[in-house]
Scaffold this motif. Structure first.
Motif, short mmCIF file in Angstrom:
data_model
loop_
_atom_site.label_atom_id
_atom_site.label_comp_id
_atom_site.label_asym_id
_atom_site.label_seq_id
_atom_site.Cartn_x
_atom_site.Cartn_y
_atom_site.Cartn_z
N ALA A 5 0.85 -1.19 0.00
CA ALA A 5 0.00 0.00 0.00
C ALA A 5 0.88 1.24 0.00
N GLY A 6 0.41 2.31 -0.60
CA GLY A 6 1.19 3.54 -0.61
C GLY A 6 0.36 4.71 -1.10
N THR A 7 0.63 5.88 -0.54
CA THR A 7 -0.10 7.09 -0.93
C THR A 7 0.24 7.48 -2.36
N VAL A 8 -0.78 7.77 -3.15
CA VAL A 8 -0.60 8.22 -4.52
C VAL A 8 -0.62 9.74 -4.57
N THR A 9 -1.56 10.33 -3.82
CA THR A 9 -1.69 11.78 -3.79
C THR A 9 -2.20 12.22 -2.43
N LEU A 10 -1.64 13.31 -1.93
CA LEU A 10 -1.99 13.85 -0.61
C LEU A 10 -2.33 15.33 -0.77
N THR A 11 -3.44 15.74 -0.19
CA THR A 11 -3.80 17.16 -0.17
C THR A 11 -4.00 17.60 1.27
N VAL A 12 -3.38 18.72 1.63
CA VAL A 12 -3.54 19.26 2.97
C VAL A 12 -4.19 20.64 2.88
N TYR A 13 -5.24 20.86 3.64
CA TYR A 13 -5.83 22.20 3.80
C TYR A 13 -5.41 22.72 5.17
N PHE A 14 -4.76 23.86 5.17
CA PHE A 14 -4.25 24.45 6.42
C PHE A 14 -5.29 25.41 6.98
N HIS A 15 -5.88 25.04 8.08
CA HIS A 15 -6.76 25.99 8.76
C HIS A 15 -5.95 26.84 9.74
N ALA A 16 -4.83 26.33 10.18
CA ALA A 16 -4.00 27.06 11.14
C ALA A 16 -3.30 28.22 10.47
N ASP A 17 -3.15 29.29 11.20
CA ASP A 17 -2.28 30.37 10.75
C ASP A 17 -1.09 30.42 11.72
N PRO A 18 -0.11 31.28 11.46
CA PRO A 18 1.10 31.26 12.30
C PRO A 18 0.81 31.43 13.80
N GLU A 19 -0.22 32.21 14.15
CA GLU A 19 -0.55 32.40 15.57
C GLU A 19 -1.03 31.10 16.21
N HIS A 20 -1.81 30.32 15.47
CA HIS A 20 -2.25 29.02 15.99
C HIS A 20 -1.06 28.10 16.27
N LEU A 21 -0.08 28.14 15.37
CA LEU A 21 1.09 27.28 15.53
C LEU A 21 1.90 27.70 16.74
N GLU A 22 2.01 29.00 16.93
CA GLU A 22 2.77 29.51 18.07
C GLU A 22 2.11 29.07 19.38
#
Lengths: 272, 272
Positions: A209-226
């Motif tokens: 098994a293996g990933t063919v395609t990956l899509t990421v939607y980022f809801h976080a902004d830099p403040e969330h990460l901090e």
């Protein structure tokens, strides 16, 4: 401690040097090796890092799609990074990862500047005991990259021989880089890919098994990460359908205070 | 009836001529005009058609990601179509849609040959009365493309002034091309984008909004499409989170016999 010793293995794995105006060079590291080639999450992360490092980049990532065309071979790789369109508040990128003139993976990314708007989350994070009362899972010797994550399975741990087939595919775990490292966009992208293939849980066994395609939607902004800093995230994933060699997967990455940081979708090849 | 008169408006909208080894030319049609530029679903469809028409193409589509970089202007456009990697059973494509040398949209696609495997669907289609007992929704005059779809809303119809804010974003409808047309991969891709923006339902009002990136995972193979023929599909969509100008959307397209034909994910800009 020298600078080299102080560098986190993840930072070493996504390090890039500029070799041309739209060209960067990196190299695989044994720390993030998978069965064949590097962990797909680290490939996603290095694509994102390539855009972050480009002098023309504006804002923070909104979305990333990585197509895994072939295993990345051990050693150096080049990433071409092209801003195909820059608007007032968003920017579209096209990337290719090549080795010896052959493409191993492609990516597209959208970056942008965000402003405050009405905000709402329609779904709830999965219920889970606090991370520190959940037992840490052992790294798998044959998957080097798992040594660099602290994984604490709440539901749907790696199937053992006695588990047998399961009626649904959910896995939920507390997960963070090991050793702990402040969350950034590349590590968030990689976290969307830490799940073993959903079909393993359903069939109660491993298979190709293996990933063919990956899509990421980022809801976080830099403040969330901090705000998230080095705390583990609560990650959950499941599949909708398995049909003729492919299944889908959707992952949610939850941070502090029930904040949905990212959603990861992928299509996964399987044989069995 | 002449051939031109017999051509479905959708086929006219995605028609392409070869103008170079890896270059095709198409043109927008008034039938699929949106507020600004063409309906995003028809842009996704024409990208997919470009790969289908390429002489090197193998198999059927597994995934398609379209990034909408700018509105496509009325008139001709060129699509560059490049197979970046062909493996034994899968093939990776990179596409750019340009007008006057400026990129308006990019896409990546994975095609492949599929074989029988273990098959399962973990989720259920939404419950809905049969299509023919649900009232057909009126097309919206200011959105030409809606005239070319037969939409019958089961849940979450287009918000009216009296609806007000809603606690969740689900919309479910029976939908098919109008006039009816046998389902193919381009029309299936377009159907993933027929939903009005989820934030309209939540806020009970229209506001500036537009898809930034769309990803479709094709679970259907050519046999599934043949079985579906001209029957409408049951389409359902919802959002997880709205945060600082962007929300996600996931759509499921269900065919005959509770068969999940495709999943569409998108990130949508909104202002309000």
């Amino acid at each position: 401690m020298s600078d080299a010793a102080a560098q986190h293995p993840f930072d070493a794995a996504i390090a890039l040097e500029h070799v041309g105006p739209d060209l960067m060079r990196g190299a695989t590291t044994p720390d993030y090796a998978n069965m064949i080639g590097p962990f797909g999450g680290v490939t996603a992360a290095v694509f994102l890092r390539a855009v972050e490092r480009h002098p023309d980049r504006i804002g923070s990532p909104l979305s990333l799609t990585v197509n895994y065309a072939a295993p990345v071979a051990e050693g150096e790789f080049d990433i071409s990074v092209r801003a195909v369109r820059t608007n007032r508040s968003s920017q579209h990128w096209l990337l290719e990862l090549g080795q010896g003139g052959v493409v191993a993976a492609t990516a597209t990314a959208v970056f942008g500047n965000r402003r405050d708007t009405w905000t709402d989350t329609e779904i709830m994070p999965p219920s889970a005991p606090p991370a520190d009362v959940v037992e840490r899972s052992q790294a798998m010797d044959f998957l080097a990259w798992t040594r660099n994550y602290d994984m604490r399975f709440v539901e749907g741990g790696i199937p053992t021989e006695t588990d047998g087939e399961q009626p649904e595919s959910t896995t939920t775990l507390w997960v963070g880089d090991h050793p702990a490292r402040p969350l950034d966009f590349p590590s968030l992208a990689a976290l969307c890919d830490v799940f073993y293939p959903r079909v393993f849980k359903r069939r109660g066994q491993a298979m190709p098994a293996g990933t063919v395609t990956l899509t990421v939607y980022f809801h976080a902004d830099p403040e969330h990460l901090e705000r998230q800093a080095e705390e583990p995230v609560l990650a959950t994933a499941g599949a909708r359908q398995y049909s003729r060699n492919y299944f889908d997967q959707t992952a949610e990455i939850w941070g502090r205070d029930g904040n949905l940081l990212a959603i990861g979708h992928q299509l996964v090849y399987f044989k069995g």
